[in-house]
Design a protein around this motif. Structure first.
Motif, PDB file in Angstrom:
ATOM      1  N   SER A   1       0.847  -1.189   0.000  1.00  0.00           N
ATOM      2  CA  SER A   1       0.000   0.000   0.000  1.00  0.00           C
ATOM      3  C   SER A   1       0.885   1.243   0.000  1.00  0.00           C
ATOM      4  O   SER A   1       1.719   1.431   0.885  1.00  0.00           O
ATOM      5  CB  SER A   1      -0.905  -0.002   1.234  1.00  0.00           C
ATOM      6  OG  SER A   1      -1.762   1.117   1.213  1.00  0.00           O
ATOM      7  N   VAL A   2       0.694   2.087  -0.994  1.00  0.00           N
ATOM      8  CA  VAL A   2       1.567   3.255  -1.161  1.00  0.00           C
ATOM      9  C   VAL A   2       0.778   4.543  -0.973  1.00  0.00           C
ATOM     10  O   VAL A   2      -0.446   4.579  -1.068  1.00  0.00           O
ATOM     11  CB  VAL A   2       2.246   3.247  -2.547  1.00  0.00           C
ATOM     12  CG1 VAL A   2       3.058   1.977  -2.727  1.00  0.00           C
ATOM     13  CG2 VAL A   2       1.204   3.367  -3.659  1.00  0.00           C
ATOM     14  N   GLN A   3       1.504   5.603  -0.711  1.00  0.00           N
ATOM     15  CA  GLN A   3       0.905   6.919  -0.544  1.00  0.00           C
ATOM     16  C   GLN A   3       0.929   7.674  -1.878  1.00  0.00           C
ATOM     17  O   GLN A   3       1.815   7.456  -2.712  1.00  0.00           O
ATOM     18  CB  GLN A   3       1.673   7.719   0.512  1.00  0.00           C
ATOM     19  CG  GLN A   3       1.745   7.032   1.874  1.00  0.00           C
ATOM     20  CD  GLN A   3       0.378   6.725   2.429  1.00  0.00           C
ATOM     21  OE1 GLN A   3      -0.510   7.587   2.427  1.00  0.00           O
ATOM     22  NE2 GLN A   3       0.189   5.500   2.918  1.00  0.00           N
ATOM     23  N   PRO A   4      -0.044   8.571  -2.091  1.00  0.00           N
ATOM     24  CA  PRO A   4      -0.092   9.310  -3.363  1.00  0.00           C
ATOM     25  C   PRO A   4       1.195  10.039  -3.706  1.00  0.00           C
ATOM     26  O   PRO A   4       1.585  10.116  -4.877  1.00  0.00           O
ATOM     27  CB  PRO A   4      -1.255  10.293  -3.143  1.00  0.00           C
ATOM     28  CG  PRO A   4      -2.141   9.614  -2.146  1.00  0.00           C
ATOM     29  CD  PRO A   4      -1.196   8.881  -1.221  1.00  0.00           C
ATOM     30  N   ASP A   5       1.897  10.549  -2.679  1.00  0.00           N
ATOM     31  CA  ASP A   5       3.127  11.292  -2.970  1.00  0.00           C
ATOM     32  C   ASP A   5       4.307  10.386  -3.322  1.00  0.00           C
ATOM     33  O   ASP A   5       5.389  10.873  -3.655  1.00  0.00           O
ATOM     34  CB  ASP A   5       3.499  12.214  -1.807  1.00  0.00           C
ATOM     35  CG  ASP A   5       3.774  11.463  -0.512  1.00  0.00           C
ATOM     36  OD1 ASP A   5       3.591  10.224  -0.492  1.00  0.00           O
ATOM     37  OD2 ASP A   5       4.166  12.109   0.474  1.00  0.00           O
ATOM     38  N   GLU A   6       4.102   9.066  -3.246  1.00  0.00           N
ATOM     39  CA  GLU A   6       5.145   8.116  -3.627  1.00  0.00           C
ATOM     40  C   GLU A   6       5.015   7.658  -5.079  1.00  0.00           C
ATOM     41  O   GLU A   6       5.870   6.934  -5.584  1.00  0.00           O
ATOM     42  CB  GLU A   6       5.099   6.889  -2.710  1.00  0.00           C
ATOM     43  CG  GLU A   6       5.411   7.194  -1.265  1.00  0.00           C
ATOM     44  CD  GLU A   6       5.257   5.987  -0.364  1.00  0.00           C
ATOM     45  OE1 GLU A   6       6.174   5.738   0.445  1.00  0.00           O
ATOM     46  OE2 GLU A   6       4.234   5.282  -0.467  1.00  0.00           O
ATOM     47  N   ILE A   7       3.960   8.106  -5.750  1.00  0.00           N
ATOM     48  CA  ILE A   7       3.702   7.713  -7.131  1.00  0.00           C
ATOM     49  C   ILE A   7       4.355   8.706  -8.074  1.00  0.00           C
ATOM     50  O   ILE A   7       4.240   9.921  -7.865  1.00  0.00           O
ATOM     51  CB  ILE A   7       2.173   7.663  -7.379  1.00  0.00           C
ATOM     52  CG1 ILE A   7       1.519   6.596  -6.496  1.00  0.00           C
ATOM     53  CG2 ILE A   7       1.857   7.394  -8.851  1.00  0.00           C
ATOM     54  CD1 ILE A   7       1.996   5.188  -6.748  1.00  0.00           C
ATOM     55  N   PRO A   8       5.036   8.242  -9.142  1.00  0.00           N
ATOM     56  CA  PRO A   8       5.267   6.847  -9.531  1.00  0.00           C
ATOM     57  C   PRO A   8       6.379   6.205  -8.687  1.00  0.00           C
ATOM     58  O   PRO A   8       7.293   6.893  -8.234  1.00  0.00           O
ATOM     59  CB  PRO A   8       5.670   6.939 -10.995  1.00  0.00           C
ATOM     60  CG  PRO A   8       6.340   8.276 -11.107  1.00  0.00           C
ATOM     61  CD  PRO A   8       5.597   9.173 -10.154  1.00  0.00           C
ATOM     62  N   LEU A   9       6.277   4.921  -8.514  1.00  0.00           N
ATOM     63  CA  LEU A   9       7.195   4.186  -7.662  1.00  0.00           C
ATOM     64  C   LEU A   9       8.516   3.923  -8.373  1.00  0.00           C
ATOM     65  O   LEU A   9       8.546   3.358  -9.466  1.00  0.00           O
ATOM     66  CB  LEU A   9       6.572   2.854  -7.251  1.00  0.00           C
ATOM     67  CG  LEU A   9       5.348   2.941  -6.340  1.00  0.00           C
ATOM     68  CD1 LEU A   9       4.553   1.639  -6.409  1.00  0.00           C
ATOM     69  CD2 LEU A   9       5.764   3.242  -4.912  1.00  0.00           C
ATOM     70  N   THR A  10       9.604   4.298  -7.718  1.00  0.00           N
ATOM     71  CA  THR A  10      10.925   3.907  -8.202  1.00  0.00           C
ATOM     72  C   THR A  10      11.372   2.667  -7.436  1.00  0.00           C
ATOM     73  O   THR A  10      10.732   2.249  -6.458  1.00  0.00           O
ATOM     74  CB  THR A  10      11.959   5.021  -7.978  1.00  0.00           C
ATOM     75  OG1 THR A  10      12.221   5.144  -6.574  1.00  0.00           O
ATOM     76  CG2 THR A  10      11.454   6.349  -8.534  1.00  0.00           C
ATOM     77  N   GLU A  11      12.485   2.111  -7.842  1.00  0.00           N
ATOM     78  CA  GLU A  11      13.005   0.920  -7.183  1.00  0.00           C
ATOM     79  C   GLU A  11      13.439   1.182  -5.750  1.00  0.00           C
ATOM     80  O   GLU A  11      13.643   0.246  -4.966  1.00  0.00           O
ATOM     81  CB  GLU A  11      14.181   0.350  -7.987  1.00  0.00           C
ATOM     82  CG  GLU A  11      13.807  -0.213  -9.344  1.00  0.00           C
ATOM     83  CD  GLU A  11      13.662   0.819 -10.442  1.00  0.00           C
ATOM     84  OE1 GLU A  11      13.410   0.430 -11.605  1.00  0.00           O
ATOM     85  OE2 GLU A  11      13.785   2.044 -10.144  1.00  0.00           O
TER      86      GLU A  11
END
Length: 319
Positions: A124-134
């Motif tokens: 589960s990710v937060q909106p400010d983490e999108i897009p996800l890097t490695e």
């Protein structure tokens, strides 16, 4: 050139095999299957039926095949099942890879090895983490994702300890013709195909349609596999993603628009709702692009039309 593909008869394995045959026609291909025979045998492939948890059988396989490249795809990969029997998923995915690595070590060979991981490791990710890097935090929310983190860590350990060329790829939601109807896009397509021939009432039963996912065509994905193994840096992990996210509602709407039946209703089936939810997954493939030049080429609209046509062909074949 000897190539080993574990899980060769799976959705991705089939596409990878055909792709490698087209670009490496003189390579000797070996592939493992867990049980039975593939429905459609691919010419010029050496099939090996075995359980990768069987240490002795895996040792014999590696001695026989002497692979220069290994694409390790085989895994228990259906997330809902991983909650039913967590240890089965963990044991299978960890021990299978360990047996492969140990067999190569004992046979004193050092093939280039590609490990398939999954974007589910991000959880589960937060909106400010999108897009996800490695470099995004890992928050596994199911046993399958946990098993993939262990596989990644194991790959790094063998790379550090023995200096092997091992690379990992975190694959986002991959779709395309030939995928099992347990997954969302082919599940919708199968219902539509059945409605079109009259074997299902004109109702599609769905789970949560609000989640957003990064969908990548499997044919783009397998092209990335080869490039990562050839050009990726040993010990590194690469996202395979489209860089865009789409609501599940978009997938359903697009497939319905391309149906010959114009009066399809949609109903929510509570049994299809998951106990844990990840509202959005969207990847950044910048690292992969810089290392290999790869970018996705097949638009999602084409992918969805191919999935629907594939479902229609399967229905006709079973009539």
């Amino acid at each position: 050139m000897h190539i080993l593909i574990t899980g060769i008869n799976g959705f991705v394995g089939t596409h990878l095999t055909r792709y490698l045959q087209s670009v490496m026609p003189f390579a000797e291909l070996h592939g493992t299957i867990f049980n039975g025979k593939p429905e459609n045998l691919i010419d010029k492939v050496n099939y090996h039926q075995l359980d990768l948890k069987d240490t002795d059988r895996v040792n014999r396989l590696i001695r026989e095949a002497q692979p220069d490249l290994i694409f390790h795809l085989a895994a228990y990969a259906f997330v809902p099942d991983s909650f039913v029997d967590p240890w089965q998923t963990l044991e299978n995915n960890m021990k299978s890879q360990l047996n492969l690595f140990e067999a190569c070590r004992l046979c004193d060979i050092q093939p280039k090895i590609f490990i398939t991981s999954s974007a589910t490791v991000y959880g589960s990710v937060q909106p400010d983490e999108i897009p996800l890097t490695e470099n995004a935090p890992l928050r596994p929310s199911n046993p399958y994702a946990l098993s993939k983190i262990v596989q990644e860590t194991m790959a790094l350990q063998y790379q550090i300890t023995y200096g092997w060329h091992v690379v990992c790829a975190r694959l986002f939601n991959h779709i395309g013709p030939g995928q099992n109807a347990n997954f969302v896009a082919p599940a919708f397509a199968q219902q539509i195909a059945q409605i079109e021939v009259g074997t299902q009432e004109p109702v599609i039963r769905v789970g949560d349609l609000s989640d957003k996912r990064d969908f990548i065509d499997v044919r783009d994905a397998v092209r990335a596999y080869k490039l990562i193994l050839e050009n990726g840096a040993s010990g590194e992990i690469y996202n395979i993603a489209s860089g865009r996210s789409y609501r599940i509602q978009f997938i359903l709407d697009h497939l319905i628009r391309h149906s010959s039946h114009k009066n399809i209703r949609v109903e929510v089936d509570k049994s299809l709702l998951r106990s844990t939810s990840t509202p959005i997954l969207q990847g950044d493939y910048t690292k992969l692009h810089k290392a290999t030049g790869w970018s996705p080429e097949i638009p999602i609209e084409q992918t969805l039309e191919d999935i629907l046509n594939d479902a229609r062909q399967r229905i006709r074949k079973n009539e």
